[in-house]
Design a protein around this motif. Structure first.
Motif, PDB file in Angstrom:
ATOM      1  N   ARG A   1      -9.130  -7.581   5.154  1.00  0.00           N
ATOM      2  CA  ARG A   1      -8.583  -8.058   3.758  1.00  0.00           C
ATOM      3  C   ARG A   1      -7.557  -8.940   3.945  1.00  0.00           C
ATOM      4  O   ARG A   1      -7.277  -9.991   3.255  1.00  0.00           O
TER       5      ARG A   1
ATOM      6  N   GLU B   1      -0.543  -7.296   3.655  1.00  0.00           N
ATOM      7  CA  GLU B   1      -1.843  -6.298   3.879  1.00  0.00           C
ATOM      8  C   GLU B   1      -1.576  -5.247   5.157  1.00  0.00           C
ATOM      9  O   GLU B   1      -0.956  -5.501   5.962  1.00  0.00           O
ATOM     10  N   VAL B   2      -2.418  -4.072   5.007  1.00  0.00           N
ATOM     11  CA  VAL B   2      -2.477  -3.222   6.233  1.00  0.00           C
ATOM     12  C   VAL B   2      -3.907  -3.343   6.926  1.00  0.00           C
ATOM     13  O   VAL B   2      -4.045  -3.049   8.104  1.00  0.00           O
ATOM     14  N   ASP B   3      -4.884  -3.953   6.113  1.00  0.00           N
ATOM     15  CA  ASP B   3      -6.191  -3.999   6.619  1.00  0.00           C
ATOM     16  C   ASP B   3      -6.437  -5.309   6.967  1.00  0.00           C
ATOM     17  O   ASP B   3      -6.468  -6.198   6.307  1.00  0.00           O
TER      18      ASP B   3
ATOM     19  N   GLY C   1      -6.559  -5.885  -2.478  1.00  0.00           N
ATOM     20  CA  GLY C   1      -7.890  -5.065  -2.833  1.00  0.00           C
ATOM     21  C   GLY C   1      -8.257  -5.725  -4.117  1.00  0.00           C
ATOM     22  O   GLY C   1      -7.976  -7.068  -4.385  1.00  0.00           O
TER      23      GLY C   1
ATOM     24  N   THR D   1      -1.164  -1.413  -4.115  1.00  0.00           N
ATOM     25  CA  THR D   1      -1.775  -0.946  -3.106  1.00  0.00           C
ATOM     26  C   THR D   1      -2.393   0.481  -3.479  1.00  0.00           C
ATOM     27  O   THR D   1      -3.519   0.893  -2.755  1.00  0.00           O
TER      28      THR D   1
END
Ligand SMILES: NC(=O)c1ccc[n+]([C@@H]2O[C@H](COP(=O)([O-])OP(=O)(O)OC[C@H]3O[C@@H](n4cnc5c(N)ncnc54)[C@H](O)[C@@H]3O)[C@@H](O)[C@H]2O)c1
Ligand SMILES: N[C@@H](CCSC[C@H]1O[C@@H](n2cnc3c(=O)[nH]cnc32)[C@H](O)[C@@H]1O)C(=O)O
Length: 416
Positions: free
Chosen positions: A240, A235-237, A214, A268
Motif C-alpha cells: 500500500r 503506512e505499515v503495509d 486503505g 487506519t
C-alpha cells in the motif's frame, strides 16, 4: 417506544429525512418492493448505526418490509437530535441523543436489545459484543447480524477465530458496492466537509498527512490533493505504501511526517497512530483529526500529558497548549470527524444509498438462508443488484457480453 432529547425537533428531523429520501433512489426502490412483499413480517430488527437522517431512512425501509425496528447510535457524538425525534414521530423505536456518556451509550444499546431482536445491524460491533458478554439470554433468538464497517468486521473475525461468535454475520463492509464507494469517496468527501466546516480554514497549500492508505485513506488522499494540499501518506503495509507513492504522494514514517504536517488525519482502524513523542515534533498550529475508528488512533492522554492547558476554542476544536508553548488542535475529541464533529453530516446520501441497500438486502438474505456461524461476505448477487439499480437511477447504460464474447472468454484453445 423511544427515548430522545427533544420531540419538538421532530418537524425539522422529518424535513431532513424527506430530503435524503430524494437522494437514495436504490433504497427507495427496495422500500417499495418490501412494502409489497413484507419480508420482515413478524421480525424484529435492532440496529446500532450512526443515528442521522440516512440511517433513519434505512430503518423506515425495514419497517416498510414489516419489521418492528429498534435503533440506537454507534457513536456517543454522532446522533442528530432532530433526526431521531423525526424517527420517533414516524413510528420507529429509537433510543439516542448527541453527547452520550459511556454509561448512556451502553444503556441505549440495551434498550434496543430489550426488544428481543431477531436480526442485528451493527456498526463497529459494540451491540454484538454486548449481546455476547452481557445479554447472553438473547443469543439463541438471534438469526444473524450485518456489520457495517471494516473494524467491526475485523473484531468479529477475531471473535470467530477464538470460537466466541455465536451466530452468522454478513460483512456488509466487504461488499464492493460498500467499501469501494462508502469508504473511499464517502470518507474522502465527508471528512473534508467536516474539517473545513469545523475549522473554516483552507486546505490548499497545506501539508496534509494521511495515516493509512486503505480504502478510506485512498479517498482522503485523493480529495486532499484535489483541494490543493501537499499530501504525505504513512503506512505499515509495503504494497500500500508503494501504491501511495505511485499515486503521486510522498510516503515516509510517521515520525518524519508529523514534523511537516499542518493537518494529520488518521484512518487506519488501529490504535496509537499518533502517540508519545510524535506530539513533541509537531509544528505550532498543527491540526489533528481521526476518520478511522473510535477515539484510539490519536492518543489523547499522551497529548494531555505534554500540555499545560486544554480549552475548547471553537465548536468541536480543542486547543492544547504544550509545555514548550505550541498550540495543537484536536478535532471532535479524536472521534470520527465526519460524524462526530458538530458540523459532521456523515457521508453523502447518494453514497449511503448503496451501503444501506446492501444492509437492507443482507438482512433479508439472513432470513431466507440458513447461514453458518461465522463472518461471510454478502453474496455477489446483492452487489450486482445494487450496482445495477444505482446505474439505472443515475441514467447510465452499459454494454453486455455477446454470446461470441462469452464463448471466447470461456475458451482456452484460441491463441495468437
Ligand atoms: N469515517 C468513516 O465514515 C469511515 C468509513 C469507512 C470506514 N471507516 C473506518 O476507517 C478505518 C479504515 O478503514 P479502511 O476500510 O480504509 O481499512 P483498510 O484495512 O482498507 O485500511 C487501513 C490501512 O491502515 C494501515 N495501517 C494499519 N496500521 C497502521 C499504522 N500504524 N500506520 C499507518 N498505517 C497503518 C493498514 O496497513 C491499511 O492499509 C476502519 O476503522 C473503518 O472501520 C470509517
Ligand atoms: N461505530 C464506530 C465505527 C466506525 S463508523 C464507520 C462507518 O460509518 C458509516 N457512515 C459514514 N457516514 C455515515 C452516515 O452519514 N450515516 C450512517 N453511517 C455512516 C460508514 O458506512 C462506515 O463504515 C465509531 O463510531 O467509531
Amino acid at each position: 417506544m423511544s427515548k430522545v432529547k427533544d420531540m419538538s425537533l421532530a418537524p425539522e428531523g422529518v424535513r431532513k429525512i424527506e430530503w435524503v429520501q430524494k437522494h437514495m433512489p436504490v433504497l427507495e426502490h427496495i422500500k417499495e418492493e418490501y412494502l409489497e412483499t413484507q419480508p420482515f413480517k413478524g421480525i424484529t430488527i435492532g440496529s446500532c448505526l450512526h443515528l442521522e437522517p440516512k440511517t433513519i431512512n434505512l430503518g423506515l425501509t425495514l419497517m416498510a418490509g414489516g419489521a418492528e425496528v429498534a435503533m440506537t447510535g454507534c457513536n456517543p457524538l454522532s446522533t442528530h437530535d432532530d433526526a431521531v425525534a423525526g424517527a420517533a414521530d414516524l413510528g420507529l423505536n429509537v433510543y439516542g441523543w448527541r453527547e452520550q456518556d459511556d454509561e448512556e451509550y451502553y444503556q441505549t444499546i440495551n434498550m434496543v436489545l430489550d426488544h428481543k431482536p431477531d436480526i442485528i445491524i451493527d456498526d463497529g460491533a459494540d451491540m454484538i459484543m454486548v449481546l455476547h458478554n452481557e445479554r447472553t439470554e438473547l443469543l439463541s433468538h438471534i438469526k444473524g447480524a450485518c456489520e457495517e464497517t471494516t473494524t467491526g468486521v475485523h473484531r468479529l473475525q477475531a471473535m470467530h477465530a477464538d470460537g466466541a461468535l455465536k451466530f452468522p454475520v454478513i460483512a456488509v463492509n466487504d461488499a464492493y458496492t460498500k467499501y469501494l464507494f462508502d469508504n473511499r469517496y464517502g470518507t474522502g468527501q465527508s471528512s473534508f466537509d467536516a474539517i473545513m466546516g469545523t475549522t473554516n480554514m483552507v486546505i490548499a497549500g497545506k501539508t496534509v498527512v494521511v495515516c493509512g492508505y486503505g480504502w478510506c485513506g485512498r479517498g482522503l488522499a485523493l480529495r486532499a490533493a484535489g483541494l490543493g494540499a501537499d499530501v504525505i501518506v504513512t503506512e505499515v503495509d509495503p504494497i500500500r505504501a508503494l501504491e501511495a507513492r505511485m499515486d503521486g504522494y510522498r510516503v515516509m514514517t510517521i515520525r518524519e511526517a508529523v514534523k511537516q504536517a499542518d493537518l494529520i488525519i488518521t484512518v487506519t482502524g488501529n490504535a496509537d497512530i499518533i502517540c508519545g513523542d510524535d506530539f513533541k515534533y509537531m509544528k505550532d498550529g498543527c491540526m489533528l483529526a481521526n476518520s478511522g475508528h473510535f477515539n484510539v488512533e490519536i492518543n489523547r492522554p499522551d497529548l494531555e500529558a505534554i500540555s499545560t492547558e486544554v480549552k475548547e476554542v471553537r465548536e468541536s476544536i480543542e486547543e492544547f497548549t504544550t509545555k514548550d508553548g505550541r498550540k495543537l488542535y484536536l478535532l471532535a475529541d479524536g472521534r470520527l470527524v465526519n460524524l462526530s464533529a458538530a458540523r459532521g453530516q456523515g457521508h453523502p446520501a447518494e453514497i449511503m444509498d448503496m451501503s444501506f441497500a446492501v444492509q437492507a438486502l443482507s438482512a433479508k438474505h439472513i432470513l431466507e438462508n440458513d447461514l453458518p456461524v461465522g463472518v461471510t461476505k454478502a453474496p455477489d448477487e446483492i452487489d450486482y443488484n445494487v450496482a445495477t439499480m444505482k446505474l439505472k437511477a443515475m441514467g447510465i447504460e452499459i454494454d453486455s457480453l455477446t454470446d461470441k464474447q462469452k464463448a471466447y472468454m470461456a475458451n482456452w484453445q484460441e491463441g495468437t
